[in-house]
Design an enzyme around this catalytic site. Structure first.
Site, PDB file in Angstrom:
ATOM      1  N   ASP A  33       4.875  -5.090   4.517  1.00  0.00           N
ATOM      2  CA  ASP A  33       6.256  -5.151   4.029  1.00  0.00           C
ATOM      3  C   ASP A  33       7.199  -5.234   5.231  1.00  0.00           C
ATOM      4  O   ASP A  33       7.030  -4.530   6.221  1.00  0.00           O
ATOM      5  CB  ASP A  33       6.579  -3.909   3.186  1.00  0.00           C
ATOM      6  CG  ASP A  33       7.847  -4.103   2.368  1.00  0.00           C
ATOM      7  OD1 ASP A  33       7.748  -4.166   1.127  1.00  0.00           O
ATOM      8  OD2 ASP A  33       8.953  -4.220   2.966  1.00  0.00           O
ATOM      9  N   HIS A 103       3.760  -7.969  -7.285  1.00  0.00           N
ATOM     10  CA  HIS A 103       3.142  -7.405  -6.083  1.00  0.00           C
ATOM     11  C   HIS A 103       2.957  -5.916  -6.272  1.00  0.00           C
ATOM     12  O   HIS A 103       3.793  -5.238  -6.863  1.00  0.00           O
ATOM     13  CB  HIS A 103       3.983  -7.690  -4.829  1.00  0.00           C
ATOM     14  CG  HIS A 103       5.431  -7.338  -4.988  1.00  0.00           C
ATOM     15  ND1 HIS A 103       6.320  -8.144  -5.659  1.00  0.00           N
ATOM     16  CD2 HIS A 103       6.131  -6.253  -4.596  1.00  0.00           C
ATOM     17  CE1 HIS A 103       7.509  -7.589  -5.658  1.00  0.00           C
ATOM     18  NE2 HIS A 103       7.434  -6.428  -5.033  1.00  0.00           N
ATOM     19  N   HIS A 105       2.834  -2.446  -4.221  1.00  0.00           N
ATOM     20  CA  HIS A 105       3.114  -1.790  -2.947  1.00  0.00           C
ATOM     21  C   HIS A 105       1.989  -0.777  -2.716  1.00  0.00           C
ATOM     22  O   HIS A 105       1.774   0.099  -3.571  1.00  0.00           O
ATOM     23  CB  HIS A 105       4.438  -1.022  -2.988  1.00  0.00           C
ATOM     24  CG  HIS A 105       5.660  -1.859  -3.176  1.00  0.00           C
ATOM     25  ND1 HIS A 105       6.567  -2.092  -2.160  1.00  0.00           N
ATOM     26  CD2 HIS A 105       6.148  -2.504  -4.270  1.00  0.00           C
ATOM     27  CE1 HIS A 105       7.553  -2.843  -2.620  1.00  0.00           C
ATOM     28  NE2 HIS A 105       7.330  -3.109  -3.899  1.00  0.00           N
TER      29      HIS A 105
HETATM   30  P1  AMP Z   1      10.272  -5.017  -4.933  1.00  0.00           P
HETATM   31  O1  AMP Z   1      11.584  -4.300  -4.771  1.00  0.00           O
HETATM   32  O2  AMP Z   1       9.250  -4.205  -5.638  1.00  0.00           O
HETATM   33  O3  AMP Z   1      10.471  -6.388  -5.529  1.00  0.00           O
HETATM   34  O4  AMP Z   1       9.710  -5.183  -3.464  1.00  0.00           O
HETATM   35  C1  AMP Z   1       9.927  -6.314  -2.681  1.00  0.00           C
HETATM   36  C2  AMP Z   1       9.485  -5.942  -1.300  1.00  0.00           C
HETATM   37  O5  AMP Z   1       9.328  -7.136  -0.555  1.00  0.00           O
HETATM   38  C3  AMP Z   1      10.493  -5.080  -0.520  1.00  0.00           C
HETATM   39  O6  AMP Z   1       9.875  -3.856  -0.140  1.00  0.00           O
HETATM   40  C4  AMP Z   1      10.851  -5.944   0.689  1.00  0.00           C
HETATM   41  O7  AMP Z   1      11.015  -5.188   1.876  1.00  0.00           O
HETATM   42  C5  AMP Z   1       9.682  -6.886   0.779  1.00  0.00           C
HETATM   43  N1  AMP Z   1       9.954  -8.181   1.364  1.00  0.00           N
HETATM   44  C6  AMP Z   1      10.949  -9.039   1.050  1.00  0.00           C
HETATM   45  N2  AMP Z   1      10.868 -10.156   1.799  1.00  0.00           N
HETATM   46  C7  AMP Z   1       9.776 -10.004   2.599  1.00  0.00           C
HETATM   47  C8  AMP Z   1       9.160 -10.807   3.581  1.00  0.00           C
HETATM   48  N3  AMP Z   1       9.648 -12.021   3.919  1.00  0.00           N
HETATM   49  N4  AMP Z   1       8.057 -10.333   4.211  1.00  0.00           N
HETATM   50  C9  AMP Z   1       7.559  -9.126   3.888  1.00  0.00           C
HETATM   51  N5  AMP Z   1       8.097  -8.316   2.953  1.00  0.00           N
HETATM   52  C10 AMP Z   1       9.195  -8.740   2.313  1.00  0.00           C
END
Ligand code: AMP
Length: 117
Positions: A33, A103, A105
């Site tokens: 992340d 996804h 986490h």
């Molecule tokens: P969610 O809020 O469950 O949709 O989580 C999305 C996650 O994606 C967040 O924790 C972000 O920090 C992560 N995220 C967004 N863009 C990227 C990226 N380009 N590379 C890695 N993580 C990302």
């Protein structure tokens, strides 16, 4: 494999957007992340574009189960299977889902409060 060109996770999966990939196979990709909230914070995502859990079909059941088996594998690889870890799958606005591509986490490496909401 169905993908959405406007989806940031599809771009990572396709190699068009940089990310620290930690696992990849024909069905699943996992990467660090970009804004970690724990010492271990890995996102595990299907290579197929599915916006959220609300869009899964019976055809996706095995794939969703497979995401969990990769989470288990990575928890072992990162040596948090004994200390413990949390899997989070946000769905929709109230849960704070910010990327519309399913996804998990994988969070670990610290003690996390049992607190929701
Ligand atoms: P969610 O809020 O469950 O949709 O989580 C999305 C996650 O994606 C967040 O924790 C972000 O920090 C992560 N995220 C967004 N863009 C990227 C990226 N380009 N590379 C890695 N993580 C990302």
């Amino acid at each position: 494999m169905s993908q959405d060109n406007n989806c940031i996770f599809c771009q990572i999966i396709a190699g068009r957007q940089a990310a620290e990939i930690v696992y990849r196979d024909g069905l699943v990709t996992a990467f660090q992340d970009i804004h970690p909230i724990a010492p271990i914070h890995i996102l595990i995502t299907p290579n197929k574009h599915i916006p959220s859990l609300n869009q899964i079909t019976t055809d996706d059941q095995q794939l969703i189960g497979y995401l969990f088996s990769i989470a288990k594998k990575l928890a072992a690889q990162y040596e948090i299977e004994q200390s413990g870890y949390r899997l989070v799958l946000n769905t929709g606005k109230d849960a704070g889902q910010s990327v519309l591509h399913i996804h998990l986490h994988l969070l670990g490496g610290k003690s996390m409060p049992v607190k929701f909401g």
